[in-house]
Scaffold this active site. Structure first.
Site, short mmCIF file in Angstrom:
data_model
loop_
_atom_site.label_atom_id
_atom_site.label_comp_id
_atom_site.label_asym_id
_atom_site.label_seq_id
_atom_site.Cartn_x
_atom_site.Cartn_y
_atom_site.Cartn_z
N LYS A 119 -0.85 4.93 4.54
CA LYS A 119 -1.78 4.02 5.21
C LYS A 119 -1.33 3.82 6.64
CE LYS A 119 -3.97 -0.53 4.80
NZ LYS A 119 -5.32 0.02 5.06
N HIS A 129 0.84 -1.20 0.00
CA HIS A 129 0.00 0.00 0.00
C HIS A 129 0.87 1.25 0.00
CE1 HIS A 129 -3.25 -2.74 1.17
NE2 HIS A 129 -4.09 -1.77 0.85
#
Length: 275
Positions: free
Chosen positions: A168, A164
């Site tokens: 995040k 990601h």
């Protein structure tokens, strides 16, 4: 023109990357009516959320007060829905507040613990209020998880890699945790040891679930959301991978969840439960 039967929608975290996509999707949906946009970015409070999201003026200002907006939504003739893409630190209280006001939550924020999810499920049951917690709104991810569940019946060795963007806040991702949970529903142990492993640096082998599934998290700029499930057996490797290149891919799932949550009286977890 907004239909009187349109679903009133409040978006919490409306100015974030996912929130802006939801604003555009809800504004374009004929059966929905955006009635509130919540975001705590002080630089954006008071601005029109349509202009912030890049879809033109919607006459909906960005507000910082979730409670006041939920109270306003509760006065709507049609059952209202709150879509939440905020932060793991606040999502639990956001869901409780929405249920308390009779607003149906659709949650895309990950990071809730199993204990918190159970507490929210109990609260939703007592209030007879539908709630959806969905770690990943992508149809492609649901198909990957279904393929992984099928493959797990034939492979004893599996590891998950999730990748990601570096903004995040939680790791592993909710999607990776959900994928591991789906594989563990068969009750079998994974990755039986062949040697006594020693980590020369803590965390080198990732985290490990109770049933032995390893999960590895990567955080880098340039990524959006990606996941690999890698199965191994003597002489072969079977790899399942899902990649996203645009957050718009999640919007069909978000809109479906907004429609479906109105039919529920309890909490449900995962997009697969409503497809």
């Amino acid at each position: 023109m907004v239909s009187q039967a349109s679903i009133p929608v409040v978006i919490n975290g409306a100015a974030g990357k996912m929130g802006r996509e939801v604003v555009k999707a809800v504004a374009q949906a004929e059966d929905m009516n955006l009635i509130g946009a919540i975001d705590r970015n002080p630089a954006l409070v008071g601005k029109d959320i349509g202009e912030v999201a890049g879809c033109g003026e919607l006459e909906i200002p960005v507000l910082p007060d979730l409670e006041a907006t939920l109270a306003m939504a509760a006065q709507e003739k049609q059952l209202p829905v709150m879509v939440d893409f905020t932060h793991p630190d606040s999502v639990y209280e956001n869901v409780r507040s929405a249920i308390a006001y009779g607003v149906r939550p659709v949650i895309g924020t990950t990071g809730l613990s199993p204990e918190q999810i159970q507490e929210l499920a109990d609260f939703a049951d007592k209030a007879s209020t539908g709630c959806l917690i969905i770690p990943n709104f992508s149809i492609g991810m649901v198909l990957l998880q279904q393929a992984a569940a099928r493959a797990s019946q034939y492979f004893d060795h599996v590891e998950i890699i999730e990748l990601h963007h570096n903004q995040k806040a939680d790791a592993p991702s909710g999607t990776a945790i959900q994928t591991a949970q789906l594989l563990e529903e068969f009750g079998k142990p994974y990755n039986p040891p062949r040697v006594n492993e020693t980590e020369k640096m803590s965390g080198a082998r990732g985290t490990c679930t109770e049933n032995g599934i390893r999960i590895h998290s990567i955080r880098l700029p340039g990524l959006i959301a990606h996941q690999e499930v890698i199965f191994g057996a003597p002489g072969e490797i079977y790899t399942l991978r899902h990649d996203t290149s645009d957050r718009a891919c999640y919007m069909p799932g978000v809109l479906l969840a907004i429609r479906k949550v109105l039919q529920l009286k309890t909490l449900m977890y995962g997009l697969d439960k409503i497809l």
